[in-house]
Write an enzyme that holds these catalytic residues in place. Structure first.
Site, PDB file in Angstrom:
ATOM      1  N   ARG A 102       0.831  -1.207   0.000  1.00  0.00           N
ATOM      2  CA  ARG A 102       0.000   0.000   0.000  1.00  0.00           C
ATOM      3  C   ARG A 102       0.859   1.247   0.000  1.00  0.00           C
ATOM      4  NH1 ARG A 102      -0.669   4.756   2.718  1.00  0.00           N
ATOM      5  NH2 ARG A 102      -0.286   3.648   4.691  1.00  0.00           N
ATOM      6  N   ASP A 103       1.506   1.526   1.110  1.00  0.00           N
ATOM      7  CA  ASP A 103       2.279   2.750   1.257  1.00  0.00           C
ATOM      8  C   ASP A 103       3.437   2.788   0.270  1.00  0.00           C
ATOM      9  OD1 ASP A 103       3.228   5.130   2.203  1.00  0.00           O
ATOM     10  OD2 ASP A 103       3.682   4.448   4.214  1.00  0.00           O
ATOM     11  N   HIS A 140       9.178   6.671   9.726  1.00  0.00           N
ATOM     12  CA  HIS A 140       9.945   6.772   8.489  1.00  0.00           C
ATOM     13  C   HIS A 140      11.432   6.950   8.795  1.00  0.00           C
ATOM     14  CE1 HIS A 140       6.618   7.904   5.358  1.00  0.00           C
ATOM     15  NE2 HIS A 140       6.227   6.943   6.178  1.00  0.00           N
ATOM     16  N   CYS A 149       4.401   9.416   1.829  1.00  0.00           N
ATOM     17  CA  CYS A 149       3.127  10.034   1.477  1.00  0.00           C
ATOM     18  C   CYS A 149       3.278  10.925   0.248  1.00  0.00           C
ATOM     19  CB  CYS A 149       2.586  10.853   2.643  1.00  0.00           C
ATOM     20  SG  CYS A 149       1.034  11.694   2.259  1.00  0.00           S
ATOM     21  N   ASN A 207      10.169   4.974   4.082  1.00  0.00           N
ATOM     22  CA  ASN A 207       9.657   4.075   5.111  1.00  0.00           C
ATOM     23  C   ASN A 207      10.793   3.244   5.693  1.00  0.00           C
ATOM     24  OD1 ASN A 207       6.709   4.224   5.441  1.00  0.00           O
ATOM     25  ND2 ASN A 207       6.636   3.715   3.271  1.00  0.00           N
TER      26      ASN A 207
END
Length: 315
Positions: A16-17, A212, A243, A252
């Site tokens: 996802r991220d 992060h 983001c 991340n």
């Protein structure tokens, strides 16, 4: 695949991220293979996608298919990010077992990220919680308070405002509320202080840490979060992600490095590092040329490394 009990839950957010921050789209069949490989390495929770408008994030257009595929993996908790009630309804219909909602402590970031003020976003949490409560099959609702440690748009975010939003989200019906270092601004003292305060405010409903490594503080912040009692940590394989609506929010925490850190500290994750590192090949196949990060995949484990709870020495 390791099957023992765990001390810390590593929640993988790469599908996802990670993928939402890459301009290209990984083919759906490769997403299936990647999720299979991550689960096969022992990861027990994976955020497999987000139910947002495909016009906004075309990389996530097939999330329903990925959720349905992931639900076929025994022992895997399948998460999906949702911004609103419509996304929650779609996620539940696809079979997601847990939903995550990002509620920004920064007003500027909240408007850029989801087009709502923090107050409007919290009202959406209440609507989603009400929808989930009306169903027979349980689906948990987790809120991550994003930009909890600072914002690249707004600047510093007052800590009391972060805790006030966390408290409001819990009152709105969230099962757990964690804190997210969306912009990689946090330092260990701040992380320890904020998570200690969060646990004091919310008790058992205090959630995990999404940290992060944008400025190289990621694993130091993990240790601080552990000191404050956090036992669920988000990370992304190969450090993919950040983001797209927070300038400069790359980096991340690398799942491979996080697992190595935790196991080296005697904390069981249930993850097989060798199998996890092998899963990176699927990213290379699906996103050729995409930078992949991580010290452990490059250097390997040290001579004498032992998994937590094991007597077997790696050479």
């Amino acid at each position: 695949m390791r099957t023992e009990e765990i001390d810390v839950l590593v929640s993988e957010v790469g599908p996802r991220d990670g993928l939402q921050s890459v301009d290209r789209t990984m083919p759906t069949e490769l997403k299936f293979r990647w999720v299979d490989a991550l689960a096969g390495a022992g990861l027990r929770e994976i955020e497999v996608g987000s139910f947002v408008s495909p016009k906004r994030l075309p990389q996530m257009a097939d999330t329903g298919q990925v959720v349905a595929h992931a639900r076929g993996i025994e022992g895997l908790n399948v998460l999906a990010l949702v911004p609103n009630l419509r996304g929650a309804q779609d996620a539940v219909a696809a079979g997601a077992q847990a939903l995550t909602m990002p509620i920004s402590a920064s007003r500027a970031h909240s408007l850029a990220n989801i087009g709502k003020t923090p107050e409007e976003a919290i009202r959406e949490v209440s609507r989603v919680a009400g929808f989930l409560a009306s169903r027979d099959e349980p689906v948990s609702l987790e809120v991550g308070v994003s930009t909890a440690f600072g914002c690249t748009i707004q600047g510093p975010v007052p800590e009391d405002e972060v805790l006030e939003i966390a408290r409001a989200c819990a009152e709105a019906g969230a099962d757990s509320v964690g804190l997210s270092d969306t912009t990689g601004s946090a330092n260990p003292a701040q992380v320890r202080r904020m998570f200690t305060a969060l646990r004091r405010e919310l008790g058992e409903r205090a959630g995990g840490a999404h940290l992060h490594n944008t400025r190289g503080q990621g694993l130091a912040n993990v240790v601080a979060a552990l000191d404050a009692g956090v036992r669920t940590l988000d990370s992304s394989q190969a450090g993919l992600g950040g983001c797209p609506y927070a300038p400069g929010a790359s980096g991340n925490i690398v799942t491979e490095d996080l697992v190595y850190l935790l196991e080296s500290m005697g904390l069981r994750t249930g993850v097989d590092l060798e199998a996890l590192i092998e899963a990176r090949e699927i990213i290379r196949e699906g996103l050729p040329g995409e930078p992949l990060y991580g010290h452990v995949p490059d250097a390997g484990v040290h001579n004498g490394f032992v998994y937590a709870g094991s007597q077997e020495v790696t050479r």
